[in-house]
Design an enzyme around this catalytic site. Structure first.
Site, mmCIF file in Angstrom:
data_model
loop_
_atom_site.group_PDB
_atom_site.id
_atom_site.type_symbol
_atom_site.label_atom_id
_atom_site.label_comp_id
_atom_site.label_asym_id
_atom_site.label_seq_id
_atom_site.Cartn_x
_atom_site.Cartn_y
_atom_site.Cartn_z
ATOM 1 N N HIS A 97 30.677 36.888 46.523
ATOM 2 C CA HIS A 97 32.100 36.677 46.243
ATOM 3 C C HIS A 97 32.832 37.952 45.842
ATOM 4 C CE1 HIS A 97 30.675 36.939 42.167
ATOM 5 N NE2 HIS A 97 31.929 36.991 41.754
ATOM 6 N N HIS B 145 37.464 40.999 44.857
ATOM 7 C CA HIS B 145 36.966 39.732 44.326
ATOM 8 C C HIS B 145 37.616 38.601 45.111
ATOM 9 C CE1 HIS B 145 36.120 36.473 41.546
ATOM 10 N NE2 HIS B 145 35.262 37.266 40.933
#
Length: 153
Positions: A63, A78
């Site tokens: 992620h 992110h």
């Protein structure tokens, strides 16, 4: 010659709507606890590098990816909020640690419909973790992946 003696160009990491980091629905980002940056509300799932540099690390949960420019600027990409909880589901990483990247380099393909089905916010955050006294100038609004949207001065 100090860190970031040249301007660093910043590119949109995904097709979408660029917005201030303060507008992100997560205090860790919106309060700039990790650093200054911006977010993009994505229109599709192709994530490209927001800077020219090197892939420093890829989180095991896929992620987040950290990058570093030649000038030493450290950048965290992110993808989504609380997406660490998905343990990599919905993410396909397209780069390797140590790889050189440009604004055309695809970092990841993300199934945002899957993320949404799991109740996750899909904002893509770009955080500059070591800006120090440098200033991020950003152009908010709709943008295309790989398009220049700002610079670090």
């Amino acid at each position: 010659m100090g860190l970031f003696n040249k301007k660093s160009i910043v590119y949109s990491p995904v097709n979408g709507a660029v917005k201030s980091i303060e507008k992100v629905n997560d205090e860790m980002f919106s309060t700039k606890a990790l650093g200054d940056g911006f977010a993009v509300e994505p229109f599709d799932g192709t994530i490209v590098a927001p800077i020219e540099g090197t892939v420093m690390s890829i989180f095991p949960t896929k992620h987040a990816i950290s990058l570093k420019t030649k000038q030493g600027l450290e950048v965290l990409v992110h993808i989504g909020i609380d997406t660490v909880e998905l343990n990599g589901s919905g993410f396909t990483i397209k780069v390797e640690e140590g790889e050189k990247v440009t604004a055309e380099t695809v970092l990841a393909e993300v199934d945002f419909n899957f993320l949404e089905s799991k109740g996750k916010d899909t904002d893509v955050m770009v955080i500059f973790t070591n800006l120090d006294k440098k200033v991020l100038e950003l152009e908010e609004g709709q943008s295309s992946s790989g398009k220049e949207i700002g610079m670090i001065k």
